[in-house]
Design a protein around this motif. Sequence first.
Motif, PDB file in Angstrom:
ATOM      1  N   PHE A 164      -7.445   4.259   3.546  1.00  0.00           N
ATOM      2  CA  PHE A 164      -6.651   5.380   3.079  1.00  0.00           C
ATOM      3  C   PHE A 164      -7.640   6.447   3.658  1.00  0.00           C
ATOM      4  CE2 PHE A 164      -4.845   3.315  -0.778  1.00  0.00           C
ATOM      5  CZ  PHE A 164      -3.406   3.416  -0.096  1.00  0.00           C
TER       6      PHE A 164
ATOM      7  N   ALA B 283      -0.838  -0.377  -4.892  1.00  0.00           N
ATOM      8  CA  ALA B 283      -2.319   0.225  -4.525  1.00  0.00           C
ATOM      9  C   ALA B 283      -2.663   0.200  -5.843  1.00  0.00           C
ATOM     10  CB  ALA B 283      -1.817   1.332  -3.475  1.00  0.00           C
TER      11      ALA B 283
ATOM     12  N   LEU C 109       0.614  -1.210   0.119  1.00  0.00           N
ATOM     13  CA  LEU C 109      -0.326   0.089   0.351  1.00  0.00           C
ATOM     14  C   LEU C 109       0.822   1.408  -0.213  1.00  0.00           C
ATOM     15  CD1 LEU C 109      -2.956  -0.717   2.296  1.00  0.00           C
ATOM     16  CD2 LEU C 109      -2.952  -1.135  -0.358  1.00  0.00           C
ATOM     17  N   GLY C 110       2.355   1.225   0.267  1.00  0.00           N
ATOM     18  CA  GLY C 110       3.037   2.572   0.398  1.00  0.00           C
ATOM     19  C   GLY C 110       3.354   2.525  -1.300  1.00  0.00           C
ATOM     20  N   ASP C 111       3.458   1.630  -2.318  1.00  0.00           N
ATOM     21  CA  ASP C 111       3.654   1.722  -3.662  1.00  0.00           C
ATOM     22  C   ASP C 111       2.816   2.078  -4.451  1.00  0.00           C
ATOM     23  OD1 ASP C 111       6.136   1.162  -5.287  1.00  0.00           O
ATOM     24  OD2 ASP C 111       4.159   0.084  -5.642  1.00  0.00           O
ATOM     25  N   LYS C 112       2.925   3.515  -5.417  1.00  0.00           N
ATOM     26  CA  LYS C 112       1.356   3.416  -6.162  1.00  0.00           C
ATOM     27  C   LYS C 112       1.093   2.584  -6.942  1.00  0.00           C
ATOM     28  CE  LYS C 112      -0.433   6.902  -9.346  1.00  0.00           C
ATOM     29  NZ  LYS C 112      -1.186   6.766  -8.848  1.00  0.00           N
ATOM     30  N   GLU C 113       2.109   1.943  -7.565  1.00  0.00           N
ATOM     31  CA  GLU C 113       1.277   0.864  -8.515  1.00  0.00           C
ATOM     32  C   GLU C 113       1.076  -0.442  -7.860  1.00  0.00           C
ATOM     33  OE1 GLU C 113       4.177  -0.291 -11.866  1.00  0.00           O
ATOM     34  OE2 GLU C 113       5.510   1.570 -11.105  1.00  0.00           O
TER      35      GLU C 113
ATOM     36  N   PRO D 242      -0.313   7.039  -2.102  1.00  0.00           N
ATOM     37  CA  PRO D 242       1.081   7.001  -2.508  1.00  0.00           C
ATOM     38  C   PRO D 242       0.744   7.982  -3.811  1.00  0.00           C
ATOM     39  CG  PRO D 242       0.022   5.019  -2.869  1.00  0.00           C
ATOM     40  CD  PRO D 242      -0.788   4.772  -1.890  1.00  0.00           C
ATOM     41  N   LYS D 243       2.123   8.604  -3.799  1.00  0.00           N
ATOM     42  CA  LYS D 243       2.604   9.013  -5.010  1.00  0.00           C
ATOM     43  C   LYS D 243       3.743   8.680  -6.003  1.00  0.00           C
ATOM     44  CE  LYS D 243       0.285  12.432  -3.299  1.00  0.00           C
ATOM     45  NZ  LYS D 243      -0.467  11.793  -2.231  1.00  0.00           N
ATOM     46  N   LYS D 244       3.113   8.923  -7.287  1.00  0.00           N
ATOM     47  CA  LYS D 244       4.463   8.482  -8.302  1.00  0.00           C
ATOM     48  C   LYS D 244       5.498   8.765  -8.012  1.00  0.00           C
ATOM     49  CE  LYS D 244       4.158   5.851 -12.380  1.00  0.00           C
ATOM     50  NZ  LYS D 244       3.466   4.855 -12.805  1.00  0.00           N
ATOM     51  N   LYS D 245       6.859   7.590  -8.518  1.00  0.00           N
ATOM     52  CA  LYS D 245       8.095   8.006  -7.561  1.00  0.00           C
ATOM     53  C   LYS D 245       8.918   8.623  -8.972  1.00  0.00           C
ATOM     54  CE  LYS D 245       8.278   4.760  -5.021  1.00  0.00           C
ATOM     55  NZ  LYS D 245       8.089   3.493  -4.892  1.00  0.00           N
TER      56      LYS D 245
END
Lengths: 131, 20
Positions: free
Chosen positions: A42, A22, A16-20, B17-20
């Motif tokens: 969230f 999640a 869940l800490g990773d955009k892709e 989470p935001k895109k890295k």
Amino acid sequence: PDSPLARWAKSLHSLLGDKEGADLFRRFLERQRCVDTLDFWFACNGFRQMDPGDAKTLRVAKAIYKRYIESGGGGTVAKQLKPPTKSFLRDCVKGQRLDPSMFDQAQAEVQASMEDNAYRLFLSSDIYLEY
Amino acid sequence: IDSEDDLLQECISSAMPKKK
């Protein structure tokens, strides 16, 4: 070894800490018709970061309560919460007693249920394996 | 004034989470 898939399999938090990660988990939950649990998770994190003195914070607490907890029929989040957790939150919202940590217990219960069910299913789902 | 749904959506989005 540090592929996204390996990281996502470590824990629900790393997923869940990773955009892709999640986003992919969201697609999986949409198929399972329980994306509410993820949105609630969230929302709890977002709420914790709000200023308790801001008038908007009470409106957000009420919105979270109404949408996920009070909902009489078939709310997937409400079903996963213990009755004392629900009555605690009802008292907080009705009594306008706001605290940044008020949703922590509810979030922990929903998270435990996600870890036991949806997250494990996700790690063996087509959507994950075909990524 | 923001609707309840907008506020909720804003709260959820703020924690994603935001895109890295």
